[in-house]
Motif scaffolding. Structure first.
Motif, PDB file in Angstrom:
ATOM      1  N   ILE A  10       0.839  -1.209   0.000  1.00  0.00           N
ATOM      2  CA  ILE A  10       0.000   0.000   0.000  1.00  0.00           C
ATOM      3  C   ILE A  10       0.871   1.256   0.000  1.00  0.00           C
ATOM      4  CG2 ILE A  10      -1.638   1.311   1.402  1.00  0.00           C
ATOM      5  CD1 ILE A  10      -2.798  -1.471   2.237  1.00  0.00           C
ATOM      6  N   ARG A  11       1.931   1.231   0.789  1.00  0.00           N
ATOM      7  CA  ARG A  11       2.828   2.394   0.816  1.00  0.00           C
ATOM      8  C   ARG A  11       3.503   2.603  -0.527  1.00  0.00           C
ATOM      9  NH1 ARG A  11       6.034   3.030   6.461  1.00  0.00           N
ATOM     10  NH2 ARG A  11       7.375   4.195   5.043  1.00  0.00           N
ATOM     11  N   ALA A  12       3.955   1.485  -1.137  1.00  0.00           N
ATOM     12  CA  ALA A  12       4.606   1.608  -2.445  1.00  0.00           C
ATOM     13  C   ALA A  12       3.604   2.141  -3.474  1.00  0.00           C
ATOM     14  CB  ALA A  12       5.153   0.251  -2.884  1.00  0.00           C
ATOM     15  N   GLY A  13       2.367   1.642  -3.407  1.00  0.00           N
ATOM     16  CA  GLY A  13       1.334   2.089  -4.345  1.00  0.00           C
ATOM     17  C   GLY A  13       1.060   3.573  -4.188  1.00  0.00           C
ATOM     18  N   HIS A  14       0.969   4.016  -2.941  1.00  0.00           N
ATOM     19  CA  HIS A  14       0.726   5.445  -2.721  1.00  0.00           C
ATOM     20  C   HIS A  14       1.888   6.268  -3.252  1.00  0.00           C
ATOM     21  CE1 HIS A  14       0.176   9.298  -0.836  1.00  0.00           C
ATOM     22  NE2 HIS A  14      -1.103   8.979  -0.780  1.00  0.00           N
ATOM     23  N   ALA A  15       3.112   5.817  -2.943  1.00  0.00           N
ATOM     24  CA  ALA A  15       4.298   6.552  -3.401  1.00  0.00           C
ATOM     25  C   ALA A  15       4.295   6.644  -4.934  1.00  0.00           C
ATOM     26  CB  ALA A  15       5.564   5.854  -2.907  1.00  0.00           C
ATOM     27  N   GLU A  17      -3.054   5.090 -10.325  1.00  0.00           N
ATOM     28  CA  GLU A  17      -3.628   5.727  -9.130  1.00  0.00           C
ATOM     29  C   GLU A  17      -4.027   4.637  -8.134  1.00  0.00           C
ATOM     30  OE1 GLU A  17      -4.147   8.955  -8.559  1.00  0.00           O
ATOM     31  OE2 GLU A  17      -3.730   9.811 -10.538  1.00  0.00           O
ATOM     32  N   LEU A  18      -4.079   4.994  -6.853  1.00  0.00           N
ATOM     33  CA  LEU A  18      -4.555   4.039  -5.849  1.00  0.00           C
ATOM     34  C   LEU A  18      -6.015   3.695  -6.124  1.00  0.00           C
ATOM     35  CD1 LEU A  18      -3.486   4.986  -2.207  1.00  0.00           C
ATOM     36  CD2 LEU A  18      -2.483   3.307  -3.738  1.00  0.00           C
ATOM     37  N   PRO A  70       0.598   9.748   3.610  1.00  0.00           N
ATOM     38  CA  PRO A  70      -0.554  10.020   4.473  1.00  0.00           C
ATOM     39  C   PRO A  70      -0.505   9.098   5.682  1.00  0.00           C
ATOM     40  CG  PRO A  70      -1.235   8.875   2.480  1.00  0.00           C
ATOM     41  CD  PRO A  70       0.226   9.207   2.328  1.00  0.00           C
ATOM     42  N   GLY A  71      -0.895   9.638   6.825  1.00  0.00           N
ATOM     43  CA  GLY A  71      -0.779   8.893   8.072  1.00  0.00           C
ATOM     44  C   GLY A  71      -1.433   7.528   8.026  1.00  0.00           C
ATOM     45  N   TRP A  72      -2.551   7.403   7.322  1.00  0.00           N
ATOM     46  CA  TRP A  72      -3.266   6.123   7.365  1.00  0.00           C
ATOM     47  C   TRP A  72      -2.463   4.999   6.745  1.00  0.00           C
ATOM     48  CZ3 TRP A  72      -4.259   3.552   2.876  1.00  0.00           C
ATOM     49  CH2 TRP A  72      -4.322   4.301   1.697  1.00  0.00           C
ATOM     50  N   SER A  73      -1.518   5.323   5.854  1.00  0.00           N
ATOM     51  CA  SER A  73      -0.744   4.258   5.232  1.00  0.00           C
ATOM     52  C   SER A  73       0.471   3.896   6.077  1.00  0.00           C
ATOM     53  CB  SER A  73      -0.333   4.658   3.816  1.00  0.00           C
ATOM     54  OG  SER A  73       0.586   5.724   3.858  1.00  0.00           O
ATOM     55  N   VAL A  74       0.718   4.640   7.134  1.00  0.00           N
ATOM     56  CA  VAL A  74       1.923   4.421   7.934  1.00  0.00           C
ATOM     57  C   VAL A  74       1.596   3.961   9.353  1.00  0.00           C
ATOM     58  CG1 VAL A  74       4.048   5.480   8.775  1.00  0.00           C
ATOM     59  CG2 VAL A  74       3.082   6.229   6.601  1.00  0.00           C
ATOM     60  N   HIS A  75       0.639   4.609   9.979  1.00  0.00           N
ATOM     61  CA  HIS A  75       0.376   4.353  11.398  1.00  0.00           C
ATOM     62  C   HIS A  75      -1.007   3.771  11.607  1.00  0.00           C
ATOM     63  CE1 HIS A  75       3.816   6.766  12.321  1.00  0.00           C
ATOM     64  NE2 HIS A  75       3.317   7.775  11.667  1.00  0.00           N
ATOM     65  N   ARG A  76      -1.180   3.208  12.760  1.00  0.00           N
ATOM     66  CA  ARG A  76      -2.505   2.764  13.141  1.00  0.00           C
ATOM     67  C   ARG A  76      -3.320   3.927  13.701  1.00  0.00           C
ATOM     68  NH1 ARG A  76      -3.358  -2.540  13.082  1.00  0.00           N
ATOM     69  NH2 ARG A  76      -1.646  -3.985  13.385  1.00  0.00           N
ATOM     70  N   ALA A  77      -4.622   3.711  13.739  1.00  0.00           N
ATOM     71  CA  ALA A  77      -5.547   4.779  14.152  1.00  0.00           C
ATOM     72  C   ALA A  77      -5.222   5.368  15.516  1.00  0.00           C
ATOM     73  CB  ALA A  77      -6.974   4.241  14.162  1.00  0.00           C
TER      74      ALA A  77
END
Ligand SMILES: [Zn+2]
Length: 377
Positions: free
Chosen positions: A24-29, A96-97, A125-132
């Motif tokens: 997901i992080r790679a896709g966003h990047a 695009e994601l 974006p925080g959602w792709s890196v950290h938990r809620a």
């Protein structure tokens, strides 16, 4: 993937969680590589995470192979894929994601670089890196120091004002006696069109503009519109009422992680609370005691709280069940948004001790209880 006894939830191996997060992080990047030079490095770094998780000779071995793989369902290239993410395609044909990634991604993201400085954390974006929980801590610091009522008002403010004219937002916040709560930023370029933007009619956050389509990133809002050359919107999805265009000048919005983790579920929490609050003879509290649960309900004259509700909005019932095994909810009832009603049966099987229903189910139950009490008086 069954064979799981009722009440115990099979946890995906940590390696799979890490691989899904990295994908997901790679896709966003990849999707922002044209305006973020550091994106290339992030794709390379995530290729390394996936290679280590898959083991040598399995899975993509170069950034180019990873980007190609992100356009295919995860089950085709990630071994041991959980059924909840097996069909997930991270990138669409335009690079695009996909909407499903916004939907499912939040259930899955884990911290990849615990204890180390994570370069992606500065700009992804925080959602792709950290938990809620971590985002919540950062976002609501200002609210936690005040009283309960202050917390409720502040949290509700964010849910109801995720975007708008900066001066008007400040005025509205001051009127409620609230301090600055979360950061607001300019309307992102992918959500603008000729100096205009459109709020999603469901969550009020700026919709994405792509070619001649305008849509909310959260697919369950079903807000999709065709954009004409003159700037008019025509409904293509379930939401029929087109929003009015707003001017980009002076407009701001909360960032993606606050939107995804607080505004999207908050829309359901506030809607459910307000609907129950309108029932005669019923008292309610939203986010009582700084969010010990989402909604508490009691009747006239009843000294104790009769219903406590927690709304959970997860794309995967299995991921939600796992989460609740780690951290059980304090509320009596687990309530699902109506667009997740398909998860009720699975969650009842996975969590036999937790009463599960939908927002409409719990509303009817409370209404009947209030009617009975009214009739008995
Ligand atoms: Zn929306």
């Amino acid at each position: 993937m069954t064979g799981t006894a009722a009440g115990t939830v099979r946890r995906p191996p940590a390696a799979l969680e890490r691989s899904v997060t990295a994908a997901i992080r790679a896709g966003h990047a990849w999707s922002v590589r044209r305006r973020r030079p550091e994106a290339w490095l992030e794709v390379a770094r995530m290729t390394g995470v996936i290679m280590r998780a898959c083991g040598p000779g399995r899975g993509p071995a170069t950034p180019a192979e990873l980007v190609a793989a992100l356009r295919r369902p995860l089950r085709e290239w990630l071994s041991g894929c959980d059924e909840a993410v097996a069909d997930l395609v991270v990138l669409d044909a335009d690079g695009e994601l996909t909407e499903e990634t916004y939907d499912i991604g939040c259930d899955y993201t884990v911290e990849l670089l615990t204890g180390l400085e994570d370069p992606g954390a500065r700009w992804l974006p925080g959602w792709s890196v950290h938990r809620a929980e971590q985002i919540e801590k950062a976002a609501f610091q200002a609210l936690l120091s005040g009283g309960d009522e202050h917390y409720t008002r502040g949290r509700r403010f964010i849910v109801e004002h995720p975007a708008g004219d900066q001066a008007e937002l400040t005025l509205a916040r001051n009127r409620l006696g609230l301090p600055p709560l979360v950061a607001y930023e300019e309307i992102p370029v992918e959500r603008r069109w000729r100096g205009r933007w459109w709020p999603c009619p469901v969550c009020r956050w700026p919709m994405r503009v792509r070619a001649s389509q305008v849509r909310c990133d959260f697919p369950r809002h079903d807000a999709v519109f065709a954009l004409t050359g003159a700037g008019a919107l025509h409904p293509l999805g379930g939401v029929r009422r087109a929003p009015r265009a707003q001017t980009v000048d002076g407009a701001v919005c909360v960032d993606e992680s606050v939107w995804r983790y607080f505004v999207v579920p908050g829309v359901v929490e506030v809607r459910l609370h307000d609907r129950i609050a309108r029932l005669p003879g019923v008292h309610t509290s939203l986010y009582p005691q700084k969010d010990v649960c989402d909604v508490a309900v009691w009747r006239d004259g009843a000294g104790r709280c009769e219903f406590t509700l927690d709304v959970k909005d997860y794309a995967s019932a299995r991921a939600l069940a796992r989460k609740l095994e780690d951290r059980p909810i304090a509320a009596e009832w687990l309530v699902l948004p109506r667009y997740r009603r398909g998860q009720v049966a699975e969650l009842r099987r996975l969590l036999p001790d937790v009463p599960v229903t939908t927002e409409d189910g719990i509303y009817q139950r409370i209404r009947r209880a209030a009617d009975r009490a009214g009739g008995a008086q």
